[in-house]
Design a protein around this motif. Structure first.
Motif, mmCIF file in Angstrom:
data_model
loop_
_atom_site.group_PDB
_atom_site.id
_atom_site.type_symbol
_atom_site.label_atom_id
_atom_site.label_comp_id
_atom_site.label_asym_id
_atom_site.label_seq_id
_atom_site.Cartn_x
_atom_site.Cartn_y
_atom_site.Cartn_z
ATOM 1 N N THR A 183 1.205 -0.748 0.123
ATOM 2 C CA THR A 183 -0.024 0.084 0.021
ATOM 3 C C THR A 183 0.476 1.271 0.087
ATOM 4 N N GLY A 184 0.495 2.360 -1.258
ATOM 5 C CA GLY A 184 1.284 3.236 -0.494
ATOM 6 C C GLY A 184 1.485 3.742 0.529
ATOM 7 N N PRO A 185 1.932 4.983 0.553
ATOM 8 C CA PRO A 185 2.323 5.937 2.048
ATOM 9 C C PRO A 185 0.214 6.846 2.343
ATOM 10 N N LEU A 186 -0.047 7.316 1.398
ATOM 11 C CA LEU A 186 -1.093 8.399 0.864
ATOM 12 C C LEU A 186 -2.511 7.126 1.273
ATOM 13 N N ALA A 187 -2.531 5.954 0.832
ATOM 14 C CA ALA A 187 -3.593 4.856 1.272
ATOM 15 C C ALA A 187 -3.391 4.750 2.367
ATOM 16 N N THR A 188 -2.340 4.747 3.448
ATOM 17 C CA THR A 188 -1.907 3.949 4.364
ATOM 18 C C THR A 188 -2.370 4.920 5.015
ATOM 19 N N ALA A 189 -2.159 6.240 5.047
ATOM 20 C CA ALA A 189 -2.582 7.759 5.563
ATOM 21 C C ALA A 189 -3.830 7.696 5.835
ATOM 22 N N ASP A 190 -4.398 7.755 4.367
ATOM 23 C CA ASP A 190 -6.237 7.037 4.430
ATOM 24 C C ASP A 190 -6.620 6.323 5.563
ATOM 25 N N LEU A 191 -5.876 4.870 5.950
ATOM 26 C CA LEU A 191 -6.523 3.919 6.280
ATOM 27 C C LEU A 191 -5.944 4.157 7.947
ATOM 28 N N ILE A 192 -4.733 5.331 8.200
ATOM 29 C CA ILE A 192 -5.097 5.361 9.889
ATOM 30 C C ILE A 192 -5.694 6.490 9.610
ATOM 31 N N GLY A 193 -5.845 7.545 9.003
ATOM 32 C CA GLY A 193 -7.006 8.171 9.554
ATOM 33 C C GLY A 193 -5.755 9.750 9.236
ATOM 34 N N LEU A 194 -6.645 10.932 8.841
ATOM 35 C CA LEU A 194 -5.616 11.846 8.524
ATOM 36 C C LEU A 194 -5.573 12.537 10.085
ATOM 37 N N ASP A 195 -6.899 12.712 10.394
ATOM 38 C CA ASP A 195 -6.649 13.168 11.628
ATOM 39 C C ASP A 195 -5.832 12.552 12.791
ATOM 40 N N ASN A 196 -5.513 11.290 13.085
ATOM 41 C CA ASN A 196 -5.069 10.650 14.244
ATOM 42 C C ASN A 196 -2.759 11.399 13.343
ATOM 43 N N VAL A 197 -3.175 10.983 12.033
ATOM 44 C CA VAL A 197 -1.764 11.654 10.906
ATOM 45 C C VAL A 197 -0.982 12.707 11.404
ATOM 46 N N VAL A 198 -1.892 13.747 11.967
ATOM 47 C CA VAL A 198 -1.620 14.981 11.780
ATOM 48 C C VAL A 198 -1.798 14.689 13.357
ATOM 49 N N ASP A 231 -12.386 15.570 6.415
ATOM 50 C CA ASP A 231 -11.974 14.209 5.012
ATOM 51 C C ASP A 231 -10.640 13.708 5.711
ATOM 52 N N HIS A 232 -10.949 12.838 6.872
ATOM 53 C CA HIS A 232 -10.508 11.660 7.581
ATOM 54 C C HIS A 232 -9.882 10.678 6.762
ATOM 55 N N GLY A 233 -10.181 10.444 5.889
ATOM 56 C CA GLY A 233 -9.427 8.930 5.393
ATOM 57 C C GLY A 233 -10.918 7.721 5.024
ATOM 58 N N ARG A 234 -10.116 6.604 4.860
ATOM 59 C CA ARG A 234 -11.559 5.873 5.014
ATOM 60 C C ARG A 234 -12.199 5.990 6.189
ATOM 61 N N LYS A 235 -12.399 6.118 7.114
ATOM 62 C CA LYS A 235 -13.160 6.239 8.249
ATOM 63 C C LYS A 235 -14.376 6.867 8.239
ATOM 64 N N THR A 236 -14.083 8.537 7.050
ATOM 65 C CA THR A 236 -15.154 9.299 7.109
ATOM 66 C C THR A 236 -15.950 9.233 5.586
ATOM 67 N N GLY A 237 -15.192 8.565 4.704
ATOM 68 C CA GLY A 237 -14.942 7.718 3.562
ATOM 69 C C GLY A 237 -14.791 8.919 2.343
ATOM 70 N N ARG A 238 -13.690 9.371 2.524
ATOM 71 C CA ARG A 238 -12.776 10.561 1.966
ATOM 72 C C ARG A 238 -11.702 10.697 2.352
ATOM 73 N N GLY A 239 -10.768 11.244 2.062
ATOM 74 C CA GLY A 239 -8.562 11.582 2.498
ATOM 75 C C GLY A 239 -8.089 11.708 0.843
ATOM 76 N N PHE A 240 -7.397 11.183 0.923
ATOM 77 C CA PHE A 240 -6.736 11.321 -0.136
ATOM 78 C C PHE A 240 -7.171 10.203 -1.820
ATOM 79 N N PHE A 241 -8.203 9.382 -0.969
ATOM 80 C CA PHE A 241 -8.665 9.005 -1.662
ATOM 81 C C PHE A 241 -9.703 8.868 -1.598
ATOM 82 N N ALA A 242 -11.205 8.854 -2.390
ATOM 83 C CA ALA A 242 -12.484 8.530 -1.961
ATOM 84 C C ALA A 242 -13.225 7.122 -2.085
ATOM 85 N N TYR A 243 -13.702 6.311 -0.870
ATOM 86 C CA TYR A 243 -14.270 4.581 -0.707
ATOM 87 C C TYR A 243 -15.963 5.112 -0.252
#
Length: 298
Positions: free
Chosen positions: A238-253, A282-294
Motif C-alpha cells: 500500500t502506498g503512503p497516502l492510502a496508508t494515511a487514509d487507513l490510519i486516519g488523517l486526523d491521527n496522522v496530524v 476528510d479523515h480517510g476511510r472512516k469518513t469515506g474520503r481522504g486522499f482517495f474516495a471510499y
C-alpha cells in the motif's frame, strides 16, 4: 469449554492464568484490538465515555470478527472471548492487562493511564497503544512506572500480525515478559524496540506521509501516482497516502505534531494539505474520503 482449553500455556507446558484484557477507548484501534483479542479467545472489557459509542463499537467488532475469520486471519473455529462494555474505568480493576487506546493526545493519555494505574492491582500490565508519545513521558503519570510498556499495534491489528513492543527506561523485566506473553496469546509477533518519539515505524512512516502530501500539494504528482510509484517501484503493498487514509488523517496530524514538538525537526510539521483535509472532515476511510474516495462513510 473446559479449563484446559481456556488456559494459555507457555513453552514449558505449565498452565498460565487466563487473560482478561481491558481496552480503554472504543475507536478504530480500540475496536481493532478488541476484535483481535476476542478472536483469540481472550476476554475483553471495553471502556469508553458513552453507551452510544460502545454500542457502535460492538457492531464494529462483530463485523471485523466476521471479516478476519473469512480472510483466515483469526481462527474460524473455536471459542470467542467474552466482551463486556462499560463507561467506568473502575470496572477494569480485575483485568490482567490494560491497553490504553485513546486519541494520540499526550495529556489525554496521561489522564487515562493515571486513572487506570490507580484502579488496578500492583503488577498489572499497563500498555499504551501509542504511535508516537514516548513511554517514559507517559510513565510520569502512572503510580508504578515499572508496570508500563508500549505496544504499537498496526491498523488493523486483526489483519497485521506484528507489533512494536516498546520498552521504556523504567519498564520492568516482569512487564516486558508479561507483554510478550500477552502478544503470544493474541497471535502477534512483538518486535522489541527502545523508547523515543515515534519509535521505529512512525519515526519513518509519518515523515514519509508528510512528504508525500507535500508532493501532491506542490503538483509534482497526484495521489494515485505517488502510491503507484511506491507500490510498483519499491514493492510496497500500500502506498503512503492510502496508508494515511487507513490510519486516519486526523491521527496522522496528531502523530506529526507529537514528533515535531519532541524532535524539533521541521520535516514533521504537518503540511498545509493535511491540515486542510482534517479541517474539512476528510479523515480517510472512516469518513469515506481522504486522499482517495471510499464510497461513503465507513
Amino acid at each position: 469449554m473446559n479449563d484446559a482449553q481456556r488456559d494459555i500455556r507457555p513453552d514449558d507446558g505449565a498452565p498460565a492464568r487466563r487473560h482478561r484484557l481491558a481496552v480503554i477507548g472504543a475507536g478504530v484501534m480500540g475496536t481493532g484490538i478488541t476484535t483481535l483479542a476476542l478472536g483469540r479467545d481472550v476476554d475483553v472489557i471495553l471502556v469508553d465515555v458513552s453507551e452510544e459509542l460502545l454500542d457502535k463499537a460492538r457492531d464494529a467488532v462483530t463485523g471485523q470478527l466476521r471479516l478476519a475469520r473469512m480472510m483466515g486471519k483469526l481462527p474460524r473455529e473455536g471459542a470467542t472471548g467474552d466482551l463486556v462494555t462499560t463507561t467506568r474505568i473502575a470496572d477494569v480493576a480485575d483485568a490482567t492487562a490494560v491497553v490504553e487506546a485513546v486519541t494520540e493526545l499526550a495529556p489525554l493519555k496521561a489522564k487515562v493511564l493515571a486513572e487506570v494505574s490507580a484502579a488496578v492491582a500492583p503488577g498489572t500490565l499497563l500498555i499504551s497503544n501509542t504511535s508516537a508519545v514516548p513511554i517514559d513521558e507517559q510513565a510520569d503519570a502512572v503510580v508504578r512506572p515499572e508496570d508500563l510498556v508500549g505496544i504499537h499495534f498496526m491498523n488493523p491489528p486483526y489483519l497485521i500480525g506484528t507489533a512494536e513492543l516498546i520498552r521504556g527506561p523504567r519498564s520492568g523485566d516482569a512487564a516486558v515478559e508479561a507483554a510478550r506473553e500477552l502478544l503470544d496469546a493474541l497471535g502477534q509477533h512483538g518486535v522489541l524496540v527502545g523508547d523515543g518519539p515515534g519509535f521505529v515505524i512512525n519515526r519513518i512512516l509519518q515523515r514519509m506521509i508528510n512528504e508525500a502530501a507535500r508532493i501532491v500539494a506542490e503538483g509534482i504528482a497526484d495521489p494515485e501516482s505517488v502510491d503507484a510509484a511506491f507500490e510498483g517501484c519499491l514493492g510496497h503493498t500500500t502506498g503512503p497516502l492510502a496508508t494515511a487514509d487507513l490510519i486516519g488523517l486526523d491521527n496522522v496530524v496528531d502523530s506529526l505534531r507529537v514528533l515535531h514538538e519532541r524532535t524539533g525537526d521541521a520535516g514533521y510539521e504537518p503540511c498545509a494539505l493535511l491540515l486542510d483535509k482534517v479541517a474539512a472532515g476528510d479523515h480517510g476511510r472512516k469518513t469515506g474520503r481522504g486522499f482517495f474516495a471510499y464510497g461513503g462513510t465507513s
